[in-house]
Enzyme design. Sequence first.
Site, mmCIF file in Angstrom:
data_model
loop_
_atom_site.group_PDB
_atom_site.id
_atom_site.type_symbol
_atom_site.label_atom_id
_atom_site.label_comp_id
_atom_site.label_asym_id
_atom_site.label_seq_id
_atom_site.Cartn_x
_atom_site.Cartn_y
_atom_site.Cartn_z
ATOM 1 N N ASP A 34 0.793 -1.240 0.000
ATOM 2 C CA ASP A 34 0.000 0.000 0.000
ATOM 3 C C ASP A 34 0.826 1.293 0.000
ATOM 4 O O ASP A 34 0.451 2.278 0.655
ATOM 5 C CB ASP A 34 -0.961 0.008 1.202
ATOM 6 C CG ASP A 34 -1.919 -1.170 1.187
ATOM 7 O OD1 ASP A 34 -1.879 -1.977 0.229
ATOM 8 O OD2 ASP A 34 -2.716 -1.305 2.143
ATOM 9 N N GLU A 82 -4.598 -0.684 -1.289
ATOM 10 C CA GLU A 82 -5.901 -0.771 -0.631
ATOM 11 C C GLU A 82 -6.890 -0.024 -1.516
ATOM 12 O O GLU A 82 -6.755 1.191 -1.707
ATOM 13 C CB GLU A 82 -5.838 -0.178 0.781
ATOM 14 C CG GLU A 82 -7.123 -0.417 1.566
ATOM 15 C CD GLU A 82 -6.995 -0.057 3.048
ATOM 16 O OE1 GLU A 82 -5.869 0.143 3.533
ATOM 17 O OE2 GLU A 82 -8.051 0.013 3.710
ATOM 18 N N LYS A 139 -6.617 -4.675 -2.995
ATOM 19 C CA LYS A 139 -7.198 -5.474 -1.902
ATOM 20 C C LYS A 139 -8.234 -4.633 -1.153
ATOM 21 O O LYS A 139 -7.968 -3.489 -0.799
ATOM 22 C CB LYS A 139 -6.107 -5.963 -0.949
ATOM 23 C CG LYS A 139 -5.318 -4.870 -0.253
ATOM 24 C CD LYS A 139 -4.267 -5.493 0.646
ATOM 25 C CE LYS A 139 -3.487 -4.474 1.430
ATOM 26 N NZ LYS A 139 -4.258 -3.537 2.236
ATOM 27 N N LYS A 142 -7.642 -5.000 4.984
ATOM 28 C CA LYS A 142 -6.327 -4.613 5.496
ATOM 29 C C LYS A 142 -5.312 -5.707 5.154
ATOM 30 O O LYS A 142 -4.167 -5.417 4.825
ATOM 31 C CB LYS A 142 -6.394 -4.375 7.009
ATOM 32 C CG LYS A 142 -7.384 -3.294 7.436
ATOM 33 C CD LYS A 142 -7.137 -1.970 6.738
ATOM 34 C CE LYS A 142 -8.074 -0.879 7.266
ATOM 35 N NZ LYS A 142 -8.028 0.328 6.411
ATOM 36 N N VAL A 167 3.231 0.271 4.260
ATOM 37 C CA VAL A 167 2.507 0.976 5.319
ATOM 38 C C VAL A 167 1.082 0.434 5.480
ATOM 39 O O VAL A 167 0.531 -0.116 4.542
ATOM 40 C CB VAL A 167 2.438 2.482 4.990
ATOM 41 C CG1 VAL A 167 3.832 3.076 4.967
ATOM 42 C CG2 VAL A 167 1.718 2.780 3.675
ATOM 43 N N THR A 168 0.517 0.659 6.685
ATOM 44 C CA THR A 168 1.205 1.044 7.900
ATOM 45 C C THR A 168 1.587 -0.222 8.658
ATOM 46 O O THR A 168 0.950 -1.254 8.493
ATOM 47 C CB THR A 168 0.333 1.951 8.814
ATOM 48 O OG1 THR A 168 -0.845 1.240 9.207
ATOM 49 C CG2 THR A 168 -0.041 3.220 8.116
ATOM 50 N N CYS A 172 -2.010 -2.577 7.783
ATOM 51 C CA CYS A 172 -2.007 -3.492 6.630
ATOM 52 C C CYS A 172 -0.772 -4.393 6.561
ATOM 53 O O CYS A 172 -0.866 -5.532 6.075
ATOM 54 C CB CYS A 172 -2.195 -2.700 5.347
ATOM 55 S SG CYS A 172 -3.869 -2.038 5.215
ATOM 56 N N GLN A 212 8.515 -14.145 21.288
ATOM 57 C CA GLN A 212 8.166 -15.559 21.476
ATOM 58 C C GLN A 212 8.808 -16.434 20.399
ATOM 59 O O GLN A 212 8.177 -17.346 19.853
ATOM 60 C CB GLN A 212 6.645 -15.747 21.484
ATOM 61 C CG GLN A 212 5.924 -14.881 22.513
ATOM 62 C CD GLN A 212 4.441 -15.123 22.527
ATOM 63 O OE1 GLN A 212 3.985 -16.222 22.817
ATOM 64 N NE2 GLN A 212 3.678 -14.092 22.201
HETATM 65 N N1 TIU Z 1 -2.650 0.337 4.307
HETATM 66 C C1 TIU Z 1 -3.060 0.580 5.562
HETATM 67 O O1 TIU Z 1 -2.348 0.344 6.520
HETATM 68 N N2 TIU Z 1 -4.346 1.123 5.685
HETATM 69 C C2 TIU Z 1 -4.725 1.939 6.737
HETATM 70 O O2 TIU Z 1 -5.869 2.381 6.775
HETATM 71 N N3 TIU Z 1 -3.781 2.242 7.686
HETATM 72 C C3 TIU Z 1 -3.917 3.104 8.739
HETATM 73 O O3 TIU Z 1 -2.989 3.154 9.568
HETATM 74 N N4 TIU Z 1 -4.991 3.880 8.836
#
Ligand code: TIU
Length: 232
Positions: A34, A82, A139, A142, A167-168, A172, A212
């Site tokens: 993303d 996304e 996609k 997430k 990210v993030t 995701c 772990q």
């Molecule tokens: N790609 C992704 O992580 N989508 C999000 O909405 N991330 C947020 O941190 N909001």
Amino acid sequence: MNSGEVRDARTLVVEAQPFDFPFEVASTALVIIDMQRDFIEPGGFGASLGNDVSLLAAIVPACRTVLQAWRAQGGLVLHTREAHRPDLRDCPPAKRLRGNPSLRIGDAGPMGRVLVSGEPGVQIIPALAPLPGEIVVDKPGKGMFHATPVDLLLQQAGIRTLLFMGVTTEVCVQTSMREANDRGYECLVLEDCTESYFPAFKAAALAMIRAQGGIVGWTAGSAELLAALHSG
Ligand code: TIU
């Protein structure tokens, strides 16, 4: 690169946490989650949620260095975005109506309709733009396996190991990595090639992943991956 081309099958080792991470370029994909304008640039979905998007832009040079090194090895690259159908039939209210953003998914913003396939904001940032032959998957969730052909595409390419950037970290990237681990893929996330709008969440997510005995996978710096690639 497509599944018919020959990739390097020698075993390389990354100095990682919680312990060394062995992989072969031939059976490994670089997964870039993303890295699209909606999250990285002002005026997109990330900013509409009230976030400081400049934090995410900081990882772009490290991601680009890894991407170029991976391409030089002939490794498989998978980019995710996304993104939803224009009619939003794949965006449940549990996602669209969450929180109080200034722009909701599907609303018209400065970069077109937010998180809608084909719109300017959904495009991957130019520095990491996909090359012809690299896999790009939109996609709706997430996680990258939810309602996508990702598992089929990776299986057909003989992939068993995944290197994660993007990210993030705690949304995701971590969700995709957990989905991948449950499906039997060995997973490494590159610490300086992933970012969160919340630095404490990034640190916690990386710590959770490698805790772990690597309950979800491994973490390492991009320098350690590059060292492994150059040792081969
Ligand atoms: N790609 C992704 O992580 N989508 C999000 O909405 N991330 C947020 O941190 N909001």
